[in-house]
Write an enzyme that holds these catalytic residues in place. Structure first.
Site, PDB file in Angstrom:
ATOM      1  N   GLU A 299       0.740  -1.184  -0.027  1.00  7.85           N
ATOM      2  CA  GLU A 299      -0.012  -0.002  -0.095  1.00  7.85           C
ATOM      3  C   GLU A 299       0.853   1.331   0.061  1.00  7.85           C
ATOM      4  O   GLU A 299       0.802   1.950   0.727  1.00  7.85           O
ATOM      5  CB  GLU A 299      -0.959  -0.018   1.234  1.00  7.85           C
ATOM      6  N   PRO A 300       1.694   1.560  -1.200  1.00  6.43           N
ATOM      7  CA  PRO A 300       2.261   2.782  -1.281  1.00  6.43           C
ATOM      8  C   PRO A 300       1.287   4.045  -1.079  1.00  6.43           C
ATOM      9  O   PRO A 300       0.392   3.803  -2.007  1.00  6.43           O
ATOM     10  CB  PRO A 300       3.279   2.695  -2.194  1.00  6.43           C
ATOM     11  N   GLY A 301       1.611   5.004  -0.476  1.00  8.65           N
ATOM     12  CA  GLY A 301       0.931   6.308  -0.545  1.00  8.65           C
ATOM     13  C   GLY A 301       1.956   7.421  -1.018  1.00  8.65           C
ATOM     14  O   GLY A 301       2.031   7.653  -2.364  1.00  8.65           O
ATOM     15  N   ARG A 302       2.915   7.616  -0.093  1.00  8.09           N
ATOM     16  CA  ARG A 302       3.892   8.888  -0.290  1.00  8.09           C
ATOM     17  C   ARG A 302       4.682   8.461  -1.690  1.00  8.09           C
ATOM     18  O   ARG A 302       4.781   9.365  -2.616  1.00  8.09           O
ATOM     19  CB  ARG A 302       4.854   8.777   1.036  1.00  8.09           C
ATOM     20  N   TYR A 343       7.137  17.286  11.854  1.00  8.86           N
ATOM     21  CA  TYR A 343       7.933  16.115  11.962  1.00  8.86           C
ATOM     22  C   TYR A 343       9.495  16.406  11.682  1.00  8.86           C
ATOM     23  O   TYR A 343      10.248  15.545  11.362  1.00  8.86           O
ATOM     24  CB  TYR A 343       7.933  15.106  10.479  1.00  8.86           C
ATOM     25  N   CYS A 370       1.213  32.819  12.070  1.00  9.67           N
ATOM     26  CA  CYS A 370       1.656  33.383  13.136  1.00  9.67           C
ATOM     27  C   CYS A 370       2.378  32.281  14.168  1.00  9.67           C
ATOM     28  O   CYS A 370       1.468  32.079  15.188  1.00  9.67           O
ATOM     29  CB  CYS A 370       0.473  34.619  13.811  1.00  9.67           C
ATOM     30  N   GLU A 371       3.207  31.833  13.953  1.00 10.48           N
ATOM     31  CA  GLU A 371       3.846  30.709  14.846  1.00 10.48           C
ATOM     32  C   GLU A 371       5.388  30.833  14.460  1.00 10.48           C
ATOM     33  O   GLU A 371       5.809  30.740  12.924  1.00 10.48           O
ATOM     34  CB  GLU A 371       3.475  29.350  14.297  1.00 10.48           C
ATOM     35  N   TYR A 399       1.112  14.092   1.444  1.00 13.68           N
ATOM     36  CA  TYR A 399       0.916  14.698   2.647  1.00 13.68           C
ATOM     37  C   TYR A 399       0.807  16.177   3.092  1.00 13.68           C
ATOM     38  O   TYR A 399       0.657  16.581   4.162  1.00 13.68           O
ATOM     39  CB  TYR A 399       1.529  14.224   3.974  1.00 13.68           C
TER      40      TYR A 399
HETATM   41  N1  LLP Z   1      -1.304   1.995   4.708  1.00 16.49           N
HETATM   42  C1  LLP Z   1      -1.385   2.266   6.166  1.00 16.49           C
HETATM   43  C2  LLP Z   1      -2.374   1.408   6.884  1.00 16.49           C
HETATM   44  C3  LLP Z   1      -1.112   3.374   6.526  1.00 16.49           C
HETATM   45  O1  LLP Z   1      -1.415   3.980   7.767  1.00 16.49           O
HETATM   46  C4  LLP Z   1      -0.377   4.276   5.644  1.00 16.49           C
HETATM   47  C5  LLP Z   1      -0.043   5.620   6.264  1.00 16.49           C
HETATM   48  C6  LLP Z   1      -0.155   3.754   4.302  1.00 16.49           C
HETATM   49  C7  LLP Z   1      -0.371   2.606   4.077  1.00 16.49           C
HETATM   50  C8  LLP Z   1       0.822   4.584   3.556  1.00 16.49           C
HETATM   51  O2  LLP Z   1       2.031   5.051   4.011  1.00 16.49           O
HETATM   52  P1  LLP Z   1       2.951   5.646   2.800  1.00 16.49           P
HETATM   53  O3  LLP Z   1       3.456   4.596   1.802  1.00 16.49           O
HETATM   54  O4  LLP Z   1       2.474   6.773   2.437  1.00 16.49           O
HETATM   55  O5  LLP Z   1       4.130   5.883   3.852  1.00 16.49           O
HETATM   56  N2  LLP Z   1       1.449  12.261   7.626  1.00 16.49           N
HETATM   57  C9  LLP Z   1       2.785  11.578   7.487  1.00 16.49           C
HETATM   58  C10 LLP Z   1       2.267  10.204   6.961  1.00 16.49           C
HETATM   59  C11 LLP Z   1       1.441   9.489   7.784  1.00 16.49           C
HETATM   60  C12 LLP Z   1       1.163   8.092   7.223  1.00 16.49           C
HETATM   61  C13 LLP Z   1       0.108   7.323   7.757  1.00 16.49           C
HETATM   62  N3  LLP Z   1      -0.246   5.960   7.182  1.00 16.49           N
HETATM   63  C14 LLP Z   1       3.754  12.369   6.825  1.00 16.49           C
HETATM   64  O6  LLP Z   1       3.445  13.269   6.190  1.00 16.49           O
HETATM   65  O7  LLP Z   1       4.811  11.760   6.644  1.00 16.49           O
END
Ligand code: LLP
Length: 441
Positions: A299-302, A343, A370-371, A399
């Protein structure tokens, strides 16, 4: 012909280049022309990079493990135009809230390719997911097991589910983005015995069809070893649960979390290396514990969208404190990208026009909020800037926009998608009317 530096080529979109005027282009569009047309702050997404990343993942994992598919984690950037590209590339997609589900629906995303994640889905969200025909729902708590069984029963549906387990493995990333350790709100802990109880309950629930297990360690993960360590532990657990409760492991999902390069000095392993590590661990674990090889989902997002996105800002005031620091204020900041403040995330900053010109000076790029913690990048070396210059930050596609806020009553930025020298707006800039629309006097 001027070119992006070698490291910038790794972190800017694949279609980025430098034109004859010495300016950075993305998808054939000069950054300053996009800024003129759509205003700043502006987020530019490059369609070629999104498709390139989808294909790298699909091919990388198929080469290493034939029965695999890629599920884009839409929390990294949810937008109907993007969801259409993801669907077109044949990927699956996960959503974690009713809101993300609405975006998937708006793109007519194929329901059977959706996985509904999240640690606290309510009755309404579960009902909407079932009504849409959502392929998988991943359960994260005993409350959810009972609730989904009830809602599915009311609708006369036997819902396919996965159980999210927690393997107590630390992937050595930021504490706030670590999810698979014992002290976490996510998943049923294998270590405490909660996961075994969850398997027993879910297997006994008449309206749930358990397809297998899921875990997610956190992100971004630069190391490969935590994946194989956790996979081995979870497969061992799966074998025990097959004996104890006839748990099938038809499907296995070791999550996402693959890292991207935000700054040239810290580049992650290639996707093929993650694919190899995960595939070898799944195959050898199945062999070791006598399991049939499951369908593998990651499950890649980033890593699908980060590199595709570039944020563009305009410089306003510049404050020089002799022998201390030069503050360069831009017209965005923590409202459109809270990641540095939250982060301590690092970003590369470039002036799109003559990005490598000299003389340079070390500056700290800050936002307009304003931070004191509102910054984009600390101590970065840039050509000497003046008010009105543009600055851009590559690897801003994941993100930033999804975590954007209206802090200080600012409007969230416009987003454009570029391809073949044309740009189309995929989200218009918010207006003050939008801000007032939900407030009652
Ligand atoms: N699967 C699950 C169950 C997750 O909780 C996440 C991310 C992903 C997949 C995707 O992860 P990725 O491949 O995108 O790293 N806001 C934070 C990242 C929080 C990720 C939360 N869950 C940031 O900006 O780095």
């Amino acid at each position: 012909m001027p070119q992006l530096s070698e490291t910038d080529q790794e972190i800017f979109p694949v279609s980025a280049g430098i034109d004859d005027d010495g300016e950075i282009t993305i998808g054939g569009c000069a950054v300053s022309e996009l800024a003129d047309e759509f205003g700043t702050p502006l987020y530019i997404y490059d369609e070629d990079t999104i498709r390139h990343m989808c294909r790298l993942f699909t091919r990388g994992f198929k080469d290493a493990y034939e029965r695999s598919h890629i599920e884009y984690s839409s929390k990294a950037f949810a937008n109907p135009a993007l969801a259409k590209i993801i669907a077109d590339e044949g990927l699956h997609m996960d959503v974690v809230t009713g809101g993300e589900l609405v975006f998937a629906k708006a793109a007519n995303f194929p329901a059977e390719r959706l996985n509904f994640h999240g640690n606290n889905k309510d009755r309404e969200e579960l009902a909407e997911a079932i009504d849409y025909g959502t392929g998988r729902i991943t359960l994260d708590s005993f409350h959810e097991i009972g609730l989904l069984n009830e809602v599915a029963g009311e609708k006369g549906v036997r819902q396919k589910v996965l159980l999210r387990v927690s393997p107590s493995v630390d992937p050595h990333t930021h504490l706030l983005t670590t999810t698979g350790v014992l002290d976490s709100k996510f998943g049923f802990s294998i270590e405490t015995g909660a996961a075994a109880d969850a398997v027993e309950q879910a297997m006994a629930a008449p309206n749930l069809e358990v397809m297998g297990l899921h875990f997610h360690l956190g992100s971004p993960i630069f190391e490969l070893e935590p994946y194989s360590q956790a996979i081995d532990y979870v497969l061992k657990f799966a074998a025990e649960m097959r004996e104890a409760h006839a748990l099938p492991l038809t499907e296995f999902n070791p999550g996402g979390g693959f890292a991207v390069g935000y700054v040239g000095e810290e580049l992650p392993p290639p996707i093929s290396a993650y694919a190899e590590e995960i595939s070898v661990a799944v195959r050898s674990g199945c062999d070791r514990y006598g399991l049939e090889e499951p369908l593998l989902t990651v499950e890649p997002g980033r890593s699908i969208v980060a590199r595709a996105g570039v944020a563009v800002y305009q410089v306003g005031g510049i404050k020089r404190i002799p022998n201390v620091r030069v503050y360069v204020s831009v017209d965005g900041g923590m409202g459109d990208n809270i990641r540095p403040a939250l982060y301590s995330s690092e970003y590369t900053v470039r002036r799109p026009q003559q990005p490598y010109a000299s003389p340079t000076e070390k500056v700290t790029v800050v936002g307009k909020y304003c931070e004191s913690g509102d910054y984009i990048a600390k101590d970065v070396e840039l050509p000497v800037l003046k008010s009105g210059d543009l600055l851009c930050t590559p690897t801003s596609g994941a993100y930033s926009v999804p975590m954007a806020s209206n802090y200080n009553m600012t409007t969230r930025p416009a987003i454009v998608m570029v391809k073949d020298s044309t740009a189309r707006l995929i989200r218009r800039r918010e207006t003050y009317e939008d801000l007032l629309a939900t407030s009652l006097v």
